[in-house]
Enzyme design. Sequence first.
Site, PDB file in Angstrom:
ATOM      1  N   GLY A  88       6.495  -7.875   1.287  1.00  0.00           N
ATOM      2  CA  GLY A  88       7.124  -9.091   1.804  1.00  0.00           C
ATOM      3  C   GLY A  88       6.172 -10.170   2.287  1.00  0.00           C
ATOM      4  O   GLY A  88       6.427 -11.362   2.102  1.00  0.00           O
ATOM      5  N   HIS A  89       5.053  -9.746   2.925  1.00  0.00           N
ATOM      6  CA  HIS A  89       4.220 -10.774   3.573  1.00  0.00           C
ATOM      7  C   HIS A  89       3.497 -11.675   2.584  1.00  0.00           C
ATOM      8  O   HIS A  89       2.873 -12.658   2.977  1.00  0.00           O
ATOM      9  CB  HIS A  89       3.245 -10.136   4.573  1.00  0.00           C
ATOM     10  CG  HIS A  89       2.093  -9.385   3.971  1.00  0.00           C
ATOM     11  ND1 HIS A  89       0.838  -9.940   3.866  1.00  0.00           N
ATOM     12  CD2 HIS A  89       1.996  -8.139   3.448  1.00  0.00           C
ATOM     13  CE1 HIS A  89       0.017  -9.055   3.317  1.00  0.00           C
ATOM     14  NE2 HIS A  89       0.702  -7.949   3.058  1.00  0.00           N
TER      15      HIS A  89
ATOM     16  N   THR B   4       0.841  -1.200   0.000  1.00  0.00           N
ATOM     17  CA  THR B   4       0.000   0.000   0.000  1.00  0.00           C
ATOM     18  C   THR B   4       0.878   1.253   0.000  1.00  0.00           C
ATOM     19  O   THR B   4       0.613   2.215  -0.726  1.00  0.00           O
ATOM     20  CB  THR B   4      -0.926  -0.021   1.241  1.00  0.00           C
ATOM     21  OG1 THR B   4      -1.733  -1.199   1.166  1.00  0.00           O
ATOM     22  CG2 THR B   4      -1.814   1.201   1.298  1.00  0.00           C
TER      23      THR B   4
ATOM     24  N   CYS C 256     -18.953  -8.446   2.412  1.00  0.00           N
ATOM     25  CA  CYS C 256     -20.216  -8.081   3.052  1.00  0.00           C
ATOM     26  C   CYS C 256     -20.090  -6.648   3.559  1.00  0.00           C
ATOM     27  O   CYS C 256     -19.350  -6.377   4.480  1.00  0.00           O
ATOM     28  CB  CYS C 256     -20.470  -9.033   4.210  1.00  0.00           C
ATOM     29  SG  CYS C 256     -22.121  -8.908   4.849  1.00  0.00           S
TER      30      CYS C 256
ATOM     31  N   ASN D  98      -5.123  -9.935  -7.809  1.00  0.00           N
ATOM     32  CA  ASN D  98      -5.083 -10.642  -6.521  1.00  0.00           C
ATOM     33  C   ASN D  98      -6.202 -11.656  -6.322  1.00  0.00           C
ATOM     34  O   ASN D  98      -6.019 -12.654  -5.641  1.00  0.00           O
ATOM     35  CB  ASN D  98      -5.070  -9.642  -5.358  1.00  0.00           C
ATOM     36  CG  ASN D  98      -6.037  -8.495  -5.527  1.00  0.00           C
ATOM     37  OD1 ASN D  98      -5.977  -7.760  -6.508  1.00  0.00           O
ATOM     38  ND2 ASN D  98      -6.956  -8.351  -4.596  1.00  0.00           N
TER      39      ASN D  98
ATOM     40  N   THR E 126      13.930   5.500  10.688  1.00  0.00           N
ATOM     41  CA  THR E 126      14.961   4.496  10.952  1.00  0.00           C
ATOM     42  C   THR E 126      14.589   3.163  10.301  1.00  0.00           C
ATOM     43  O   THR E 126      13.473   2.674  10.480  1.00  0.00           O
ATOM     44  CB  THR E 126      15.130   4.316  12.478  1.00  0.00           C
ATOM     45  OG1 THR E 126      15.496   5.592  13.011  1.00  0.00           O
ATOM     46  CG2 THR E 126      16.178   3.286  12.820  1.00  0.00           C
TER      47      THR E 126
HETATM   48  N1  PLP Z   1      -1.542  -4.730  -4.351  1.00  0.00           N
HETATM   49  C1  PLP Z   1      -2.054  -5.955  -4.483  1.00  0.00           C
HETATM   50  C2  PLP Z   1      -2.266  -6.508  -5.855  1.00  0.00           C
HETATM   51  C3  PLP Z   1      -2.416  -6.699  -3.361  1.00  0.00           C
HETATM   52  O1  PLP Z   1      -2.945  -7.920  -3.518  1.00  0.00           O
HETATM   53  C4  PLP Z   1      -2.200  -6.137  -2.075  1.00  0.00           C
HETATM   54  C5  PLP Z   1      -2.598  -6.888  -0.859  1.00  0.00           C
HETATM   55  O2  PLP Z   1      -3.374  -7.793  -0.890  1.00  0.00           O
HETATM   56  C6  PLP Z   1      -1.646  -4.856  -1.991  1.00  0.00           C
HETATM   57  C7  PLP Z   1      -1.325  -4.188  -3.143  1.00  0.00           C
HETATM   58  C8  PLP Z   1      -1.390  -4.225  -0.661  1.00  0.00           C
HETATM   59  O3  PLP Z   1      -0.270  -4.805  -0.053  1.00  0.00           O
HETATM   60  P1  PLP Z   1      -0.018  -4.644   1.518  1.00  0.00           P
HETATM   61  O4  PLP Z   1      -0.968  -5.534   2.212  1.00  0.00           O
HETATM   62  O5  PLP Z   1       1.396  -5.054   1.716  1.00  0.00           O
HETATM   63  O6  PLP Z   1      -0.225  -3.202   1.837  1.00  0.00           O
END
Ligand code: PLP
Length: 391
Positions: free
Chosen positions: A207-208, A79, A331, A158, A244
Amino acid sequence: MPPVTEATDLVYLDNNATTPVAEEVLAAMTPYYRELFGNAHAVHSLGRRSHDAVEDARAEVALLLGTEASEVIFTSCGTEGNALVIRGLADRMPSRRKIVTTAVEHPSILSLLRALQGAGRIELDVVPVDASGALDLERMQASIDGTTLLVTVMLAQNETGVLHPIPRIADLAHARGALLHVDAVQAAGKVPLSMARLGADFLTISGHKFHAPKGVGALAIRKGLTLQPLWYGGGQELGLRSGTEPVPSIVGLATAARLAREALATYDRVRILRDRLEHGILTRLDETSVNGSGQPRLANTTNISFHDTYADEIVRALDHAGICVSAGAACNSGQVEPSTTMKAMGNPLRIAMGAVRFSLSRYTTAAEVDRAVEAAVHAVPPVRQQLQSAV
Ligand code: PLP
């Protein structure tokens, strides 16, 4: 090495939402929480150790992105990377006002663009997709003109995993002097990346989504381009991301990037498991279909519509059987409606409402896939029956 989870009986097939941290990643991070805790900008030896770790990590992440270390900065998440590009360009180049995007972008793109449009800061054009999730490239070409500042398109969607033809979009953007941002949050670690091959001027990852911890990501910025920072301070990360550096997280991101890059050679295994899951569900349950089928897709993702059901009911029923997946339908204030992506694809409501995303990881096993198929085969008919008797 598979992440150590509590020996629960869960089958986790929601890896596009987030992933467990890999064991090697945790092990690499731990010393930077303990003895190697120095500020990466301190002059003393502990500081230098942290500084070196951050620079080594930058080189490693650059390898995953197919770019140079000098073009990579660390962020907190996808994000943030997306916001830094969009706000940073809109603030820096007010003479070009138009931004072109697609109807299936993540909310971190679409909501921000709509907010900027509402404030009169940009002109926005949102290019539609067809029922299979494919972009209308002709419409995109017509939309990009001499006033276009930025084209921002995700590499992999996604919810459906559909891959967009980024090199072609790069050509369209560059032909009119516009820049291209690629949201590669879902693609990183699942397809090989190369900034040059994609033609990307900016590229975001998080990363996650590939077994690093939450709270760390990266943004690649093509050499020679600059952005207005979102905030000011100590001038870290080329002055674009003051604060930092979270050294343990950055080391974790780099370790996860290396593992993901090394695993790409065998990623087809994930495709085989995904196809086994898809085939199992489609052949054993009537009135099911795959959203995005027929398009090039991420190997780990399948978005299956269970017709005439509500996705959240299916997700709950599967959860009851120990299977973690997610719904394409959200929802909102008591009203169930299809997700933005499903709406953009324009499928009939009876299909769009029942869209469930199954997303695998390189740690997913055949036994887990088989358990998920069995669970779906048992869970879906009662949900359908219940819904029909409620009508
Ligand atoms: N862009 C895409 C295509 C995503 O699927 C996501 C999260 O699902 C994001 C951006 C946002 O990433 P983050 O959760 O690291 O902010």
